[in-house]
Design an enzyme around this catalytic site. Sequence first.
Site, PDB file in Angstrom:
ATOM      1  CD  GLU A   1      -2.751   0.730   2.639  1.00  0.00           C
ATOM      2  OE1 GLU A   1      -3.778   0.064   2.431  1.00  0.00           O
ATOM      3  OE2 GLU A   1      -2.409   1.114   3.771  1.00  0.00           O
TER       4      GLU A   1
ATOM      5  N   PRO B   1      -9.657   5.947   1.994  1.00  0.00           N
ATOM      6  CG  PRO B   1      -8.351   7.890   1.760  1.00  0.00           C
ATOM      7  CD  PRO B   1      -8.826   6.886   2.782  1.00  0.00           C
ATOM      8  CE  LYS B   2      -7.349   0.671   2.942  1.00  0.00           C
ATOM      9  NZ  LYS B   2      -6.364  -0.346   3.229  1.00  0.00           N
ATOM     10  CE  LYS B   3      -8.817   6.361  -7.698  1.00  0.00           C
ATOM     11  NZ  LYS B   3      -8.686   7.650  -8.437  1.00  0.00           N
TER      12      LYS B   3
ATOM     13  NE  ARG C   1     -14.020   2.636  -2.034  1.00  0.00           N
ATOM     14  CZ  ARG C   1     -13.798   3.800  -2.659  1.00  0.00           C
ATOM     15  NH1 ARG C   1     -12.547   4.200  -2.891  1.00  0.00           N
ATOM     16  NH2 ARG C   1     -14.796   4.554  -3.059  1.00  0.00           N
TER      17      ARG C   1
END
EC number: 4.1.1.4
Length: 250
Positions: free
Chosen positions: A81, A119-121, A113
């Site tokens: 990450e 706020p993960k993508k 999330r």
Amino acid sequence: MGPPMKIEDVRRTAYSMPLTNPAFPPGPYRFFDREYFIITYRTDPEALATIVPEPLEVAEPLVKYEFIRMPDSTGFGDYTETGQVIPVRFKGEEGGYTHAMYLDDEAPIAGGRELWGFPKKLARPKIEVESDVLVGSLHYGSVLCASATMGYKHHKVDHDTVLKSMASPNFILKIIPHVDGSPRICELVRFHLDDVVLKEAWTGPAALGLFPHALCDVARLPVREVISALHFKADLTLGLGSVAFDYMAK
């Protein structure tokens, strides 16, 4: 074949989606040999002001760019990450606001999330040692968005200093939309890292480059000066959160 699913069964078993085969299991979420590579840098105060939401206050025009390698975590597995954490104050208490995160594993994206509001993508972050250099990189598709380097284990860092920073509260803006697209949940969530066992901590000379990208805008907080670098490993539990501020409350 089992009995038909009743309304009460949905209420009792609802946790995540799909209902009968969720994307991630219930916690607690324990991480073993979690490896951090963090570069603290100075950025533009005006850029920070457009990103940090009230009631949080910017402590200094600083950003912590973090790479985190998680080779062994309960429920979430093996993944890497990266992202930006901004030092802030909330009601006089210092903590960190997680602005954006990019990682390479579906379970912690969904869990992060849905549960906390991280706020993960989806992207391709990486940490590796190349000869005598610790290297962190972030690709969004084929495009390089972040590149970090640090001299590998040059100087030991006092453990108490690292543990104190890890004990600080963390804040996230959790947003869950209603079916019509309007916000149904909009909350400032507070969480802590629990049961931390610090194994080693190092520092060394470091450099950081952030590059423009339309959908991975880490360069929106530009690097003006590298302040410090930190490389450490720890075991820890990612604690569940609490609501610090409800933006929907009247």
